[in-house]
Design a protein around this motif. Structure first.
Motif, PDB file in Angstrom:
ATOM      1  N   UNK A  67       0.883  -1.278  -0.099  1.00  0.00           N
ATOM      2  CA  UNK A  67      -0.075  -0.049  -0.050  1.00  0.00           C
ATOM      3  C   UNK A  67       0.810   1.248   0.024  1.00  0.00           C
ATOM      4  N   UNK A  68       2.177   1.284  -0.169  1.00  0.00           N
ATOM      5  CA  UNK A  68       2.833   2.432  -0.259  1.00  0.00           C
ATOM      6  C   UNK A  68       2.591   3.111  -1.600  1.00  0.00           C
ATOM      7  N   UNK A  69       1.967   4.508  -1.695  1.00  0.00           N
ATOM      8  CA  UNK A  69       1.488   5.028  -2.792  1.00  0.00           C
ATOM      9  C   UNK A  69       2.453   5.480  -3.769  1.00  0.00           C
ATOM     10  N   UNK A  70       3.836   5.224  -3.438  1.00  0.00           N
ATOM     11  CA  UNK A  70       4.731   5.743  -4.431  1.00  0.00           C
ATOM     12  C   UNK A  70       4.640   5.764  -6.046  1.00  0.00           C
ATOM     13  N   UNK A  71       4.105   4.618  -6.374  1.00  0.00           N
ATOM     14  CA  UNK A  71       3.659   4.342  -7.670  1.00  0.00           C
ATOM     15  C   UNK A  71       2.607   5.285  -8.263  1.00  0.00           C
ATOM     16  N   UNK A  72       1.842   5.349  -7.607  1.00  0.00           N
ATOM     17  CA  UNK A  72       0.473   6.236  -7.709  1.00  0.00           C
ATOM     18  C   UNK A  72       1.036   7.694  -7.892  1.00  0.00           C
ATOM     19  N   UNK A  73       1.714   8.199  -7.040  1.00  0.00           N
ATOM     20  CA  UNK A  73       2.249   9.565  -6.866  1.00  0.00           C
ATOM     21  C   UNK A  73       3.266   9.912  -8.170  1.00  0.00           C
ATOM     22  N   UNK A  74       3.964   8.683  -8.275  1.00  0.00           N
ATOM     23  CA  UNK A  74       4.798   8.807  -9.360  1.00  0.00           C
ATOM     24  C   UNK A  74       4.302   9.054 -10.950  1.00  0.00           C
ATOM     25  N   UNK A  75       3.434   8.238 -10.793  1.00  0.00           N
ATOM     26  CA  UNK A  75       2.348   8.488 -12.139  1.00  0.00           C
ATOM     27  C   UNK A  75       1.850   9.905 -12.128  1.00  0.00           C
ATOM     28  N   UNK A  76       1.340  10.503 -11.112  1.00  0.00           N
ATOM     29  CA  UNK A  76       0.666  11.817 -11.034  1.00  0.00           C
ATOM     30  C   UNK A  76       1.640  12.731 -11.444  1.00  0.00           C
ATOM     31  N   UNK A  77       2.826  12.546 -10.764  1.00  0.00           N
ATOM     32  CA  UNK A  77       3.687  13.537 -10.851  1.00  0.00           C
ATOM     33  C   UNK A  77       4.238  13.748 -12.439  1.00  0.00           C
ATOM     34  N   UNK A  78       4.432  12.607 -13.140  1.00  0.00           N
ATOM     35  CA  UNK A  78       4.905  12.429 -14.222  1.00  0.00           C
ATOM     36  C   UNK A  78       3.871  12.987 -15.463  1.00  0.00           C
ATOM     37  N   UNK A  79       2.719  12.916 -14.931  1.00  0.00           N
ATOM     38  CA  UNK A  79       1.588  13.408 -15.936  1.00  0.00           C
ATOM     39  C   UNK A  79       1.042  14.790 -15.519  1.00  0.00           C
ATOM     40  N   UNK A  80       1.745  15.388 -14.577  1.00  0.00           N
ATOM     41  CA  UNK A  80       1.304  16.554 -14.064  1.00  0.00           C
ATOM     42  C   UNK A  80      -0.119  16.817 -13.682  1.00  0.00           C
ATOM     43  N   UNK A  81      -0.568  15.621 -13.011  1.00  0.00           N
ATOM     44  CA  UNK A  81      -2.147  15.697 -12.467  1.00  0.00           C
ATOM     45  C   UNK A  81      -2.251  15.878 -11.091  1.00  0.00           C
ATOM     46  N   UNK A  82      -3.332  16.555 -10.759  1.00  0.00           N
ATOM     47  CA  UNK A  82      -3.836  16.485  -9.384  1.00  0.00           C
ATOM     48  C   UNK A  82      -4.733  15.191  -8.633  1.00  0.00           C
ATOM     49  N   UNK A  83      -4.514  14.846  -7.570  1.00  0.00           N
ATOM     50  CA  UNK A  83      -5.259  13.866  -7.216  1.00  0.00           C
ATOM     51  C   UNK A  83      -6.829  13.881  -7.487  1.00  0.00           C
ATOM     52  N   UNK A  84      -7.188  15.129  -7.312  1.00  0.00           N
ATOM     53  CA  UNK A  84      -8.834  15.157  -7.424  1.00  0.00           C
ATOM     54  C   UNK A  84      -9.305  15.150  -8.906  1.00  0.00           C
ATOM     55  N   UNK A  85      -8.418  15.010  -9.760  1.00  0.00           N
ATOM     56  CA  UNK A  85      -8.864  14.856 -11.196  1.00  0.00           C
ATOM     57  C   UNK A  85      -8.562  13.529 -11.566  1.00  0.00           C
ATOM     58  N   UNK A  86      -8.065  12.509 -10.657  1.00  0.00           N
ATOM     59  CA  UNK A  86      -7.543  11.137 -11.216  1.00  0.00           C
ATOM     60  C   UNK A  86      -8.534  10.153 -10.572  1.00  0.00           C
ATOM     61  N   UNK A  87      -8.451   9.002 -10.827  1.00  0.00           N
ATOM     62  CA  UNK A  87      -9.243   7.837 -10.412  1.00  0.00           C
ATOM     63  C   UNK A  87      -8.223   6.765 -10.387  1.00  0.00           C
ATOM     64  N   UNK A  88      -8.087   5.879  -9.308  1.00  0.00           N
ATOM     65  CA  UNK A  88      -7.606   4.489  -9.313  1.00  0.00           C
ATOM     66  C   UNK A  88      -8.617   3.461  -9.316  1.00  0.00           C
TER      67      UNK A  88
END
Length: 250
Positions: free
Chosen positions: A175-196
């Motif tokens: 459950x470390x969120x590293x991979x999700x945060x890595x993807x968001x940072x690379x795509x220049x997206x904020x959490x509120x506009x994303x969906x897992x």
């Protein structure tokens, strides 16, 4: 632990209509969709069974006289990732862990040929891409394996270059969120506009820690219960419902 308001808004005590509206809201708001791989996109070990892979890893450790790194329960586990993580926790030699991880990757690559696509996943991926959503994969599987599978299904263009698989640092498994945060940072997206989209409790926990709305995919009632037990308010047992919403919102 962070809890998304979009999750609490669709808890199990709401009516089916309210839950459907909550699902539609989360899907239509998403501009970036972060997928787990094994589960929502395919069953990687459908024909090359995971329990056999786990057994092979245990046997290899035995030949290296490293079986003592595992508990009795871990020696019998049907989960090859549990074997890898157990060795990573207890052995200081990076060389041993890297060799074990490479053996697991080879088994994953063998599994690609008999992997079973999740129903409606291919159509959903292509449709979401066609209507302008940006897609990424954040998974604990090897990125080499994900790439080979996506190429075999003609789906790589829907995700490229945003495929984020496991690294040599096993502490970064969900459950470390590293991979999700890595993807968001690379795509220049904020959490509120994303969906897992994920299928395990660890997927849900990682999404909650990252502050990203979570949609659970469960292929049976038992897996749905597991997801809800860790806070997943949105769970579907078929991606067809998601596909219908994406198509109707285009």
């Amino acid at each position: 632990m962070f809890t998304s308001p979009l999750l609490t808004a669709v808890s199990e005590d709401r009516t089916p209509h309210d839950r459907d509206e909550g699902l539609r809201e989360v899907i239509t708001r998403a501009r970036v969709v972060l997928w787990d791989f094994d589960g929502p996109i395919c069953r990687l070990f459908a024909g090359h069974s995971a329990d056999r892979v786990a057994n092979r890893l245990v046997q290899w450790l035995d030949t290296r006289r490293r079986l003592g790194l595992l508990t009795d329960e871990e020696r019998e586990t049907p989960d090859p990732y549990a074997v890898l993580l157990a060795v990573g926790r207890r052995h200081p030699s990076l060389d041993l862990v890297l060799e074990l991880e490479e053996r697991l990757t080879r088994e994953e690559l063998r599994a690609v040929a008999s992997a079973m696509p999740t129903a409606y996943a291919d159509s959903l991926i292509r449709t979401w891409t066609a209507v302008g959503a940006r897609l990424a994969i954040a998974t604990d599987n090897s990125p080499r394996v994900v790439g080979e599978y996506l190429e075999s299904r003609g789906l790589m263009s829907c995700f490229f270059p945003h495929v984020y698989g496991r690294t040599q640092d096993l502490h970064l498994f969900k459950p470390n969120p590293y991979g999700l945060n890595r993807a968001l940072n690379a795509m220049g997206a904020g959490p509120s506009k994303a969906l897992v989209i994920g299928s395990t409790p660890a997927d849900c926990q990682a999404a909650l820690q990252a502050g990203i709305p979570f949609l659970g995919y469960a292929r049976n009632a038992r897996k749905a219960k597991e997801l809800r037990s860790v806070g997943a308010g949105l769970v579907v047992e078929s991606l067809e419902q998601v596909l219908r919403i994406v198509r109707s919102s285009a």
